[in-house]
Design an enzyme around this catalytic site. Structure first.
Site, mmCIF file in Angstrom:
data_model
loop_
_atom_site.group_PDB
_atom_site.id
_atom_site.type_symbol
_atom_site.label_atom_id
_atom_site.label_comp_id
_atom_site.label_asym_id
_atom_site.label_seq_id
_atom_site.Cartn_x
_atom_site.Cartn_y
_atom_site.Cartn_z
ATOM 1 N N HIS A 109 -78.861 -3.773 -22.074
ATOM 2 C CA HIS A 109 -77.526 -3.449 -22.567
ATOM 3 C C HIS A 109 -76.462 -3.964 -21.610
ATOM 4 O O HIS A 109 -76.540 -3.745 -20.396
ATOM 5 C CB HIS A 109 -77.373 -1.929 -22.714
ATOM 6 C CG HIS A 109 -75.973 -1.500 -23.071
ATOM 7 N ND1 HIS A 109 -75.168 -0.788 -22.219
ATOM 8 C CD2 HIS A 109 -75.246 -1.721 -24.188
ATOM 9 C CE1 HIS A 109 -73.998 -0.560 -22.795
ATOM 10 N NE2 HIS A 109 -74.018 -1.113 -23.989
ATOM 11 N N SER A 110 -75.486 -4.701 -22.133
ATOM 12 C CA SER A 110 -74.309 -5.120 -21.383
ATOM 13 C C SER A 110 -74.716 -5.879 -20.108
ATOM 14 O O SER A 110 -75.335 -6.940 -20.198
ATOM 15 C CB SER A 110 -73.445 -3.893 -21.083
ATOM 16 O OG SER A 110 -72.160 -4.258 -20.680
#
Length: 244
Positions: free
Chosen positions: A81-82
């Site tokens: 994520h991210s």
């Protein structure tokens, strides 16, 4: 575990920790899969290990070490994520034969052909200067302080307080430190990009534009904001199960 069981290795984003998967991991486990959701060095339950030596390369080594120690069986689904997109790119570069699927959740993806990469390279020059200024002026030169949870599309008051209690500064070297991608990172592997659609995350827009029509990727959206594991955990878990 069932014969078709997989191991989901969930890599959190900047300022977060393994705790952020608390609403997703049980759903994957209930479907019969193994779930590993570590906190990267200096963050989450490993915040006491914060130090100037902690870099993006450290975080890649965290995940490589976890795989070595846990010896996951069956298909390995690597989810980032991210900021975690930086990390899983480095991991995929090393563990190419072990990974069945790389899933980037509103995440950083190094451009094709990249051999040397920093998280800072993802940002525009203007955004990079803002982050470097934040490190100098608010992080004593050693840390990148966390933004408000609302930046990540988190608006429910209980969720905002949950993030405020748990988010921790990023070691500065995670932003400016470099990793070497000797084997193309995740290129050539099965890859899916999951974009936040409501609202889109501004800094990810160039990545959305680059990947949404790329035949080498499966491109999906989810109707929530950047911190989708917090704001839409059931939808995210279902999508991860479907993709894998």
């Amino acid at each position: 575990m069932t014969s078709a069981a997989r191991t989901y290795l969930l890599v959190h984003g900047a300022w977060h920790g393994g705790w952020c998967w608390a609403r997703v991991a049980p759903r994957l486990a209930a479907a019969g899969h193994r779930v590993l959701a570590p906190s990267l060095t200096g963050l989450g339950d490993r915040a006491h290990l914060f130090g100037t030596q902690v870099s993006l390369a450290t975080h890649v080594d965290d995940v490589l070490g976890l795989v070595e120690a846990e010896e996951p069986e069956g298909e390995l689904v690597l989810v980032g994520h991210s900021y975690g997109g930086n990390v899983i790119s480095g991991v995929a570069d090393v563990l190419r034969e072990r990974i069945a699927h790389c899933v980037f959740l509103d995440a950083v993806v190094p451009p094709p052909g990249t051999t040397r990469w920093r998280w800072a390279d993802f940002n525009t020059p203007e955004d990079r200067q803002l982050r470097l200024a934040a490190i100098r002026e608010h992080g004593a030169g050693v840390a990148l302080p966390p933004p408000a949870p609302q930046v990540f599309g988190v608006t429910a008051s209980d969720d905002v307080r949950w993030l405020q209690r748990r988010m921790r500064p990023m070691p500065a070297a995670t932003y400016v430190g470099e990793i070497v991608l000797r084997h193309g990172g995740s290129e050539g592997l099965r890859r899916t990009y999951v974009a936040a659609a409501n609202p889109p995350f501004r800094s990810m827009q160039p990545t959305y534009d680059r990947l949404k029509d790329d035949a080498g990727w499966t491109y999906r959206t989810i109707d929530t904001g950047h911190d989708m594991m917090v704001t839409a955990p059931a939808d995210l878990a279902n999508l991860l199960l479907e993709l894998a």
